[in-house]
Design a protein around this motif. Structure first.
Motif, PDB file in Angstrom:
ATOM      1  N   UNK A   1       1.944  -5.814  -6.782  1.00  0.00           N
ATOM      2  CA  UNK A   1       2.880  -4.803  -7.293  1.00  0.00           C
ATOM      3  C   UNK A   1       2.825  -3.583  -6.384  1.00  0.00           C
ATOM      4  N   UNK A   2       3.584  -2.570  -6.787  1.00  0.00           N
ATOM      5  CA  UNK A   2       3.774  -1.399  -5.926  1.00  0.00           C
ATOM      6  C   UNK A   2       2.689  -0.347  -6.097  1.00  0.00           C
ATOM      7  N   UNK A   3       2.670   0.560  -5.114  1.00  0.00           N
ATOM      8  CA  UNK A   3       1.900   1.816  -5.213  1.00  0.00           C
ATOM      9  C   UNK A   3       0.403   1.567  -5.338  1.00  0.00           C
ATOM     10  N   UNK A   4      -0.134   0.776  -4.449  1.00  0.00           N
ATOM     11  CA  UNK A   4      -1.562   0.493  -4.507  1.00  0.00           C
ATOM     12  C   UNK A   4      -2.298   1.258  -3.410  1.00  0.00           C
TER      13      UNK A   4
ATOM     14  N   UNK B   1       0.813  -1.215   0.000  1.00  0.00           N
ATOM     15  CA  UNK B   1       0.000   0.000   0.000  1.00  0.00           C
ATOM     16  C   UNK B   1       0.851   1.272   0.000  1.00  0.00           C
ATOM     17  N   UNK B   2       0.312   2.326  -0.593  1.00  0.00           N
ATOM     18  CA  UNK B   2       0.973   3.631  -0.552  1.00  0.00           C
ATOM     19  C   UNK B   2       2.112   3.742  -1.542  1.00  0.00           C
ATOM     20  N   UNK B   3       3.024   4.642  -1.277  1.00  0.00           N
ATOM     21  CA  UNK B   3       4.085   4.966  -2.231  1.00  0.00           C
ATOM     22  C   UNK B   3       5.395   4.219  -1.952  1.00  0.00           C
ATOM     23  N   UNK B   4       5.431   3.438  -0.901  1.00  0.00           N
ATOM     24  CA  UNK B   4       6.670   2.740  -0.528  1.00  0.00           C
ATOM     25  C   UNK B   4       7.156   1.820  -1.652  1.00  0.00           C
ATOM     26  N   UNK B   5       8.414   1.940  -1.999  1.00  0.00           N
ATOM     27  CA  UNK B   5       8.951   1.116  -3.085  1.00  0.00           C
ATOM     28  C   UNK B   5       9.839  -0.025  -2.622  1.00  0.00           C
ATOM     29  N   UNK B   6       9.992  -0.208  -1.316  1.00  0.00           N
ATOM     30  CA  UNK B   6      10.836  -1.300  -0.808  1.00  0.00           C
ATOM     31  C   UNK B   6      10.129  -2.627  -1.061  1.00  0.00           C
ATOM     32  N   UNK B   7      10.598  -3.387  -2.033  1.00  0.00           N
ATOM     33  CA  UNK B   7       9.865  -4.614  -2.342  1.00  0.00           C
ATOM     34  C   UNK B   7      10.703  -5.886  -2.183  1.00  0.00           C
TER      35      UNK B   7
ATOM     36  N   UNK C   1       7.410  -0.300   4.642  1.00  0.00           N
ATOM     37  CA  UNK C   1       8.675   0.077   5.291  1.00  0.00           C
ATOM     38  C   UNK C   1       8.857   1.591   5.322  1.00  0.00           C
ATOM     39  N   UNK C   2       7.775   2.317   5.059  1.00  0.00           N
ATOM     40  CA  UNK C   2       7.946   3.763   4.934  1.00  0.00           C
ATOM     41  C   UNK C   2       7.374   4.543   6.110  1.00  0.00           C
ATOM     42  N   UNK C   3       6.815   3.832   7.081  1.00  0.00           N
ATOM     43  CA  UNK C   3       6.288   4.544   8.247  1.00  0.00           C
ATOM     44  C   UNK C   3       4.846   4.996   8.076  1.00  0.00           C
ATOM     45  N   UNK C   4       4.222   4.600   6.949  1.00  0.00           N
ATOM     46  CA  UNK C   4       2.844   5.030   6.712  1.00  0.00           C
ATOM     47  C   UNK C   4       1.839   3.948   7.116  1.00  0.00           C
TER      48      UNK C   4
END
Lengths: 571, 136
Positions: free
Chosen positions: B41-44, B14-20, B66-69
């Motif tokens: 996939x990313x950015x959902x 979820x969100x903008x985190x790109x750590x995959x 992993x982005x704190x969101x």
């Protein structure tokens, strides 16, 4: 006139240096004895491997180097081709590396304070971490920015935020690195605008934008536009800066994120250098001379736990790059130089027993320094848990200072040159890179290989193998799968509150009220029109930024023309 | 509800985190452990994730952040799950960088397994087998 004394006849009893055949024979004997010994007392492990799962021999000697290996051809002197020992002649005896701690969290105010704290404590260059909405070209108020504002870096929406970020920091005195990729042109424009407001002209500012989109598709994944449009933005930026912002490093070709995503050291090196070559080809194709831009290319590598593997990687990097660049026949020697920033490996840090991370970071920094880095970021002990606290970041900076001033590592240049082991590993790195270059060529080049998911799959495979090695206890990670403790150690961590998002929303609203809407709309339309053609976008972006157009607005008009890149689903 | 013999898992970013890196390792490990894995996939957005879970008829949703969101995004996802009346049948687990203080808060909104750095993939697979909400 006296004749010079005749050379004495060779005395068969005098010890002469053993030749290769003799060494090979001795080595064979030694290995046989070793094997005999092992029957009684086996080795500790069934295989000895690097962090990248590369097998390591029990011993290295001159026969591990190829017969045509030559000191002058393959190693040489610092500041001389092929630069294996370093790009500068004097290296750290002349000047230490730049201690550059990556920082950014909350709003511009909080990060401005952190910068001032770090500068007051001896940091020598700034490095900005932006929050995710900025990296993806979204306003802080966009629905996709939910929960992300100020979390992973500093929130920057418009020039107003950037003015606050560098308030009281003279931009003709510091150099600044900005980790920004898809919207790099926008953030650099904001920096130029802030400098001008301080009375500093664009030709006086120095720093780096990451601006390396290829590794975003492979690893870090903060892409916006498809590859070809992104490459055009990059070439536009390189072209503009080579004329008007000559001290700026317009691209930092980065392996760091490739490694963090799980690659091996050799893959990190290969994919980074292959990307670098791709940028060079695009710039040359656009009509630039190699010497107009190649001296301003810089690199960014990871330094992981395996000391020798990392040192070999850095040495090989310089040599390979110089050899590749020489094929473009540059006249300026600097076009051959691979200058690099290093960050210690965030992915090596453990959430368990976090104080041990100081030791990991120390070992990794030592490898970077012995490897001849131009600048260094040391991770903080708490980074497997959160963004670093002020106390943690201070220890990280002190780690660099202790290495610089107490360890003696800086007294001599490239101290491991001539080590049979390090030279062998350096050769091996070079070979792996050349092999990958061939594979990528066979796939039709970098962009087709990205589109096929080649790099992404290679990285995912390596990451999975590493995790399996840990889970099967073939690899020991202290405090994770061995030497564990039941109770958790609590350390204070940095928390970012939701008030940052609120403040950011208010500021953005205020900026939009105060600016000249008509002029902003016109500036955005110009960008959009130019994006459809071939005109250099950079000066148009700079105009829009100065009118306080937001990063979200600029990226939105570009999205309409360029479209968006949909990532991969490979695992 | 799925009638498949295999456990069906949706892994989402979820969100903008790109750590995959983590989510891909877990995806492969769960597949190797015999589960059907769908990766978003990313950015959902939370909405897109719930829609995918519904379409794919999954037993488990695994969220990676992993982005704190995570607090904002996971809370929204759990609200949507309840709105769609999927909460009863769906096990929700999470992984990434989740501070200890947030773990009880996430458990309270219904996220049952939270796996941080260093978690073994076997542990995650076993947790899912022990906690899915239907009997195979």
């Amino acid at each position: 006139m006296t004749t010079s004394p005749k050379r004495p006849n060779k005395d068969p009893n005098t010890e002469t240096p053993p030749d290769r055949a003799e060494i090979l024979q001795k080595r064979k004997n030694w290995e046989e004895e070793y094997e005999q010994l092992m029957k009684k007392k086996p080795e500790r492990l069934s295989s000895f491997i690097t962090t990248s799962s590369m097998p390591i021999n029990r011993l290295y000697d001159p026969t591990d180097l190829p017969q045509d290996w030559s000191y002058l051809k393959d190693v040489g002197y610092p500041g001389e081709f092929p630069y294996t020992r370093g790009v500068q002649q004097t290296m750290y005896r002349g000047r230490l590396w730049t201690m550059r701690q990556f920082a950014g969290f909350g709003g511009a105010e909080e990060t401005n304070q952190r910068f001032k704290f770090l500068l007051a404590n001896g940091m020598t260059g700034l490095s900005v971490a932006f929050h995710l909405p900025t990296l993806y070209g979204r306003e802080s108020t966009h629905p996709m920015s939910l929960g992300e504002v100020g979390k992973l870096g500093v929130a920057i929406d418009t020039l107003r935020d950037m003015e606050i970020l560098f308030d009281g920091i003279p931009l003709d005195k510091v150099t600044t690195s900005m980790t920004i990729n898809a919207p790099a042109a926008i953030l650099l424009s904001m920096y130029i605008a802030v400098a001008e407001k301080q009375g500093v002209s664009p030709d006086q500012i120095g720093g780096t934008i990451q601006n390396d989109i290829l590794k975003e598709y492979m690893a870090q994944k903060s892409y916006i536009f498809p590859p070809k449009s992104s490459m055009r933005l990059i070439v536009d930026t390189i072209k503009y800066c080579s004329k008007f912002v000559p001290r700026w490093n317009t691209i930092s070709i980065s392996g760091y994120h490739i490694r963090e995503a799980g690659s091996t050291a050799a893959q990190e090196l290969a994919f980074t250098l292959i990307n670098g070559l791709e940028y060079v080809k695009w710039a040359v194709k656009s009509g630039m001379e190699i010497d107009e831009f190649a001296p301003r290319l810089s690199f960014f590598f990871n330094s992981h736990n395996d000391f020798f593997e990392e040192i070999a990687k850095f040495r090989a990097a310089r040599r390979i790059w110089a050899r590749w660049m020489r094929k473009f026949s540059p006249k300026n020697e600097r076009s051959l130089w691979l200058r690099f920033h290093t960050q210690t490996a965030g992915c090596s840090l453990t959430a368990q027993q976090p104080y041990n991370n100081v030791v990991r970071t120390t070992v990794q920094s030592m490898a970077a320094v012995i490897g001849g880095t131009q600048s260094l970021h040391t991770n903080s002990l708490d980074e497997a848990l959160a963004l670093p606290s002020e106390d943690a970041v201070e220890i990280a900076l002190r780690t660099q200072q202790i290495i610089a001033h107490e360890s003696g590592l800086t007294n001599t240049i490239d101290p491991f040159a001539g080590s049979y082991f390090v030279e062998s590993l350096t050769n091996l790195m070079e070979k792996e890179v050349e092999d990958y270059l061939q594979k990528v060529d066979q796939l039709g080049g970098v962009i087709p290989a990205i589109e096929k998911g080649f790099f992404q799959q290679e990285i995912a495979n390596a990451a999975y193998q590493y995790q399996k090695e840990i889970e099967k206890n073939e690899r020991t990670i202290v405090s994770v799968n061995d030497f564990t403790k039941d109770e958790d150690i609590k350390i204070p961590i940095l928390q970012i509150g939701d008030e940052i998002a609120e403040r950011q929303k208010k500021r953005l609203e205020q900026v939009k009220q105060e600016r000249n809407t008509e002029k902003v709309t016109n500036a955005l339309l110009k960008i959009q029109e130019a994006a459809k053609g071939n005109e250099n976008l950079f000066p148009l972006i700079l105009d829009a930024v100065k009118l306080y157009a937001s990063i979200g607005e600029i990226c939105d008009v570009l999205r309409e023309v360029f479209g968006e890149w949909k990532g991969d689903l490979l695992f | 509800m799925s009638t498949s013999q295999k456990i069906r898992v949706l892994l989402a970013k979820p969100g903008l985190d790109g750590h995959d890196r983590g989510v891909k390792v877990v995806a492969r490990a769960l597949r190797d452990a015999g589960m059907e894995v769908i990766y978003t996939g990313l950015h959902k957005s939370p909405e897109a994730i719930i829609e995918a879970a519904l379409q794919e008829d999954v037993d488990v949703i695994g969220l990676s952040s992993l982005s704190g969101s995570h607090m904002a995004l996971f809370t929204r996802i759990m609200e949507l799950l309840a709105e769609k009346e999927m909460a009863e049948d769906t096990l929700v687990v999470a992984g990434g960088i989740i501070p200890d203080d947030d773990v009880p808060k996430l458990e309270k909104i219904g996220i049952k397994g939270i796996f941080g750095p260093g978690a073994e993939t076997d542990t995650i697979a076993n947790f899912i087998r022990a906690n899915i909400k239907r009997t195979l």
